[in-house]
Design a protein around this motif. Structure first.
Motif, mmCIF file in Angstrom:
data_model
loop_
_atom_site.group_PDB
_atom_site.id
_atom_site.type_symbol
_atom_site.label_atom_id
_atom_site.label_comp_id
_atom_site.label_asym_id
_atom_site.label_seq_id
_atom_site.Cartn_x
_atom_site.Cartn_y
_atom_site.Cartn_z
ATOM 1 N N VAL A 290 28.805 -106.229 40.264
ATOM 2 C CA VAL A 290 28.713 -106.746 38.890
ATOM 3 C C VAL A 290 30.096 -107.112 38.344
ATOM 4 N N TRP A 291 31.139 -106.362 38.766
ATOM 5 C CA TRP A 291 32.479 -106.645 38.273
ATOM 6 C C TRP A 291 32.927 -108.074 38.606
ATOM 7 N N TRP A 292 32.478 -108.553 39.782
ATOM 8 C CA TRP A 292 32.902 -109.895 40.218
ATOM 9 C C TRP A 292 31.795 -110.927 40.037
ATOM 10 N N SER A 293 30.782 -110.574 39.308
ATOM 11 C CA SER A 293 29.675 -111.509 39.110
ATOM 12 C C SER A 293 30.142 -112.709 38.293
ATOM 13 N N PRO A 294 29.897 -113.949 38.767
ATOM 14 C CA PRO A 294 30.363 -115.139 38.037
ATOM 15 C C PRO A 294 29.493 -115.469 36.837
ATOM 16 N N HIS A 295 28.248 -114.983 36.832
ATOM 17 C CA HIS A 295 27.332 -115.322 35.747
ATOM 18 C C HIS A 295 26.582 -114.071 35.289
ATOM 19 N N ASN A 296 26.189 -114.088 34.013
ATOM 20 C CA ASN A 296 25.403 -112.972 33.486
ATOM 21 C C ASN A 296 24.044 -112.838 34.180
ATOM 22 N N PHE A 297 23.458 -113.980 34.570
ATOM 23 C CA PHE A 297 22.162 -113.953 35.228
ATOM 24 C C PHE A 297 22.246 -113.197 36.564
ATOM 25 N N VAL A 298 23.316 -113.454 37.310
ATOM 26 C CA VAL A 298 23.517 -112.761 38.592
ATOM 27 C C VAL A 298 23.730 -111.259 38.343
ATOM 28 N N ALA A 299 24.488 -110.948 37.311
ATOM 29 C CA ALA A 299 24.719 -109.530 36.982
ATOM 30 C C ALA A 299 23.409 -108.838 36.619
ATOM 31 N N PHE A 300 22.570 -109.560 35.876
ATOM 32 C CA PHE A 300 21.267 -108.988 35.508
ATOM 33 C C PHE A 300 20.425 -108.695 36.754
ATOM 34 N N LEU A 301 20.404 -109.649 37.693
ATOM 35 C CA LEU A 301 19.631 -109.443 38.921
ATOM 36 C C LEU A 301 20.163 -108.263 39.725
ATOM 37 N N LEU A 302 21.485 -108.133 39.777
ATOM 38 C CA LEU A 302 22.066 -107.006 40.513
ATOM 39 C C LEU A 302 21.703 -105.675 39.860
ATOM 40 N N MET A 303 21.736 -105.622 38.533
ATOM 41 C CA MET A 303 21.375 -104.389 37.833
ATOM 42 C C MET A 303 19.890 -104.062 37.993
ATOM 43 N N LEU A 304 19.077 -105.114 37.942
ATOM 44 C CA LEU A 304 17.636 -104.908 38.138
ATOM 45 C C LEU A 304 17.354 -104.373 39.533
ATOM 46 N N LEU A 305 18.006 -104.978 40.541
ATOM 47 C CA LEU A 305 17.819 -104.529 41.918
ATOM 48 C C LEU A 305 18.251 -103.079 42.074
ATOM 49 N N SER A 306 19.391 -102.731 41.517
ATOM 50 C CA SER A 306 19.882 -101.358 41.674
ATOM 51 C C SER A 306 18.984 -100.361 40.947
ATOM 52 N N THR A 307 18.491 -100.735 39.765
ATOM 53 C CA THR A 307 17.641 -99.819 38.994
ATOM 54 C C THR A 307 16.309 -99.564 39.694
ATOM 55 N N LEU A 308 15.645 -100.643 40.112
ATOM 56 C CA LEU A 308 14.358 -100.486 40.780
ATOM 57 C C LEU A 308 14.506 -99.782 42.120
ATOM 58 N N GLY A 309 15.528 -100.176 42.877
ATOM 59 C CA GLY A 309 15.737 -99.555 44.183
ATOM 60 C C GLY A 309 16.083 -98.089 44.079
ATOM 61 N N LEU A 310 16.966 -97.760 43.124
ATOM 62 C CA LEU A 310 17.347 -96.357 42.967
ATOM 63 C C LEU A 310 16.173 -95.517 42.468
ATOM 64 N N SER A 311 15.343 -96.086 41.602
ATOM 65 C CA SER A 311 14.162 -95.356 41.119
ATOM 66 C C SER A 311 13.223 -95.028 42.282
ATOM 67 N N ALA A 312 12.984 -96.030 43.147
ATOM 68 C CA ALA A 312 12.131 -95.788 44.310
ATOM 69 C C ALA A 312 12.769 -94.773 45.255
ATOM 70 N N GLY A 313 14.094 -94.872 45.408
ATOM 71 C CA GLY A 313 14.783 -93.939 46.293
ATOM 72 C C GLY A 313 14.749 -92.515 45.771
ATOM 73 N N VAL A 314 14.909 -92.353 44.453
ATOM 74 C CA VAL A 314 14.850 -91.010 43.865
ATOM 75 C C VAL A 314 13.469 -90.400 44.055
ATOM 76 N N LEU A 315 12.412 -91.207 43.845
ATOM 77 C CA LEU A 315 11.057 -90.694 44.059
ATOM 78 C C LEU A 315 10.863 -90.268 45.504
ATOM 79 N N ASP A 316 11.322 -91.110 46.435
ATOM 80 C CA ASP A 316 11.193 -90.747 47.847
ATOM 81 C C ASP A 316 12.034 -89.523 48.171
ATOM 82 N N GLY A 317 13.221 -89.423 47.554
ATOM 83 C CA GLY A 317 14.060 -88.256 47.793
ATOM 84 C C GLY A 317 13.423 -86.978 47.287
#
Length: 468
Positions: free
Chosen positions: A402-429
């Motif tokens: 996100v620090w090097w993201s050229p656009h806000n849209f890309v940053a949003f997608l990265l945050m969405l991916l990390s949030t959903l992925g981490l939520s699934a990972g925590v449940l599996d953990g």
């Protein structure tokens, strides 16, 4: 003898006197009601009619065990219709959504408890729900007469469903056998106290299967249908029953006690035929047509109290009638119904004690099943914990990206991916680290109990126990 001892001797009733105050028969009914809230079609109307049929049943029932009676409103509706003949009852609470178990009785319930199974499905299978309902054994100590022989301990249960396709692996078989082991132990303890034993419910196991053998052999009880119909087939093999010819629909009910998937049950029919039924177009079922899918999953097991001999007077598949206006079957299961009668015998002629040891090969079969399932669960734990670790790495990588993201849209997608992925990972953990770990420990306890029972069985046979 002093006066006090004389008074005690005079007031203490003899065994024969106690028998005079016991009922001569018990009419027992077990039914899976299929009362899933929001999911079972016509639930309220069907269960109300089940209550009405119980109130009109002949012979009049004295003990009734219900499974999949999920809502207390349905239970209370049945109680209101049957309170004149079954004035005592208990609705059992368990798990997140309830156990679905209830016991109705003509005689007073002195004590009751709900025993939850240590091995009981998986929370990841939320679409099946077995883990969330907290399956277990509804226990009731019922007083039918004076003395120790005047107590009947009733155990009502619904074991884990198979969820296996035809010819496929049933990954819940180990859970179901562990549950059969638990209820068998509870029934065995009741028999050791000298009380009468009644075990009933949907065991999701066919006659002769491993679960059935664990209950019958491990608890020292008798299956009323096998007693009443010894010619009934034991189990289905490759689409046949007992390796013989496929029985017709009528024989499945009359002879083999099929309570589930019968051709006579409208909930087995296709959706198209059921829609026609709702429009008033009924379908005639030919009792001579072969019925390879019909199964016997519902049971009544029993053992006589010490000093008494109870026998099976009759057994039948019941609740086969249709709803008077909806024309559908009252449940996706039929009931199993039986009458037990008390024979007038002396103490020496009472029912002989049965060994509660299983054949050694049965213990070995259970241990082999445990070993296979243990490997599966340890693999599942590794995969879930690995997924948790990978998702943490991906989430941290997304935060950095996100620090090097050229656009806000890309940053949003990265945050969405990390949030959903981490939520699934925590449940599996959590499932891998906590639930699967708890399941493996419960599996170890089950294995220890089976090994210990195997050693005791070997000693009873006069053989030195050998490690498996």
């Amino acid at each position: 003898m002093n006066n006090t001892e004389s008074d005690i001797a005079t007031k203490t009733p003899s065994p024969n006197t106690l028998l005079l105050h016991l009922p001569t028969s018990l009419r027992i009914i077990s039914l899976n009601c299929w009362g899933l809230k929001y999911l079972s079609t016509h639930r309220s109307a069907r269960l109300l009619e089940i209550g009405r049929q119980l109130s009109l049943a002949s012979p009049t029932p004295t003990l009734v065990g219900l499974q999949e009676c999920w809502t207390q409103a349905d239970y209370l509706a049945i109680r209101s219709l049957t309170k004149s003949i079954l004035p005592h009852g208990k609705f059992y609470f368990s798990g997140i959504f309830g156990s679905g178990l209830a016991i109705l009785s003509k005689y007073p319930i002195e004590e009751s408890s709900m025993y939850r199974y240590p091995l009981n499905g998986r929370p990841s299978a939320f679409f099946r729900g077995d883990w969330y309902v907290g399956k277990g054994v509804a226990c009731a100590r019922i007083r039918i007469g004076p003395g120790r022989g005047g107590v009947v301990e009733v155990f009502c249960t619904h074991l884990h469903a198979p969820y296996a396709e035809a010819g496929g692996e049933d990954s819940y078989a180990c859970h179901r056998v562990a549950q059969a082991w638990e209820i068998a132990r509870l029934m065995r303890w009741a028999g050791e106290r000298g009380h009468g034993v009644v075990g009933l419910g949907d065991f999701n196991s066919e006659p002769g299967g491993l679960g059935w053998r664990v209950v019958v052999g491990g608890a020292g009880v008798r299956d009323v249908w096998r007693v009443w119909r010894p010619e009934s087939k034991v189990e289905r093999v490759a689409g046949k029953v007992g390796g013989g010819e496929v029985p017709n629909s009528g024989e499945c009910l009359r002879v083999h006690g099929a309570t589930c998937d019968s051709r006579f049950n409208t909930w087995r029919w296709s959706k198209g035929v059921r829609r026609e039924l709702e429009k008033g177009k009924d379908q005639e079922v030919d009792p001579e047509v072969l019925d390879p899918r019909a199964r016997r999953l519902d049971y009544v097991f029993f053992a006589s109290p010490t000093g008494q001999r109870w026998e099976v007077e009759d057994a039948e598949v019941g609740m086969t009638m249709r709803h008077p206006t909806l024309r559908c079957s009252l449940s996706d299961h039929f009931s199993v119904e039986t009458t037990l009668v008390r024979r007038e015998t002396g103490q020496a002629e009472s029912e002989p004690a049965k060994s509660t040891y299983l054949p050694i090969e049965t213990y070995d079969e259970i241990l082999a099943m445990i070993a296979t399932y243990d490997i599966r669960e340890r693999k599942q734990r590794r995969l879930r914990l690995t997924h948790f670790g990978v998702e943490i790495f991906i989430a941290l990588s997304c935060f950095v990206a996100v620090w090097w993201s050229p656009h806000n849209f890309v940053a949003f997608l990265l945050m969405l991916l990390s949030t959903l992925g981490l939520s699934a990972g925590v449940l599996d953990g959590l499932m891998g680290g906590l639930f699967v770990g708890s399941e493996i420990r419960a599996l170890k306890e089950f294995e220890h109990e089976v090994r210990n029972a195997r050693e005791q069985a070997l000693r009873c046979l006069g053989t030195n126990p050998q490690p498996v």
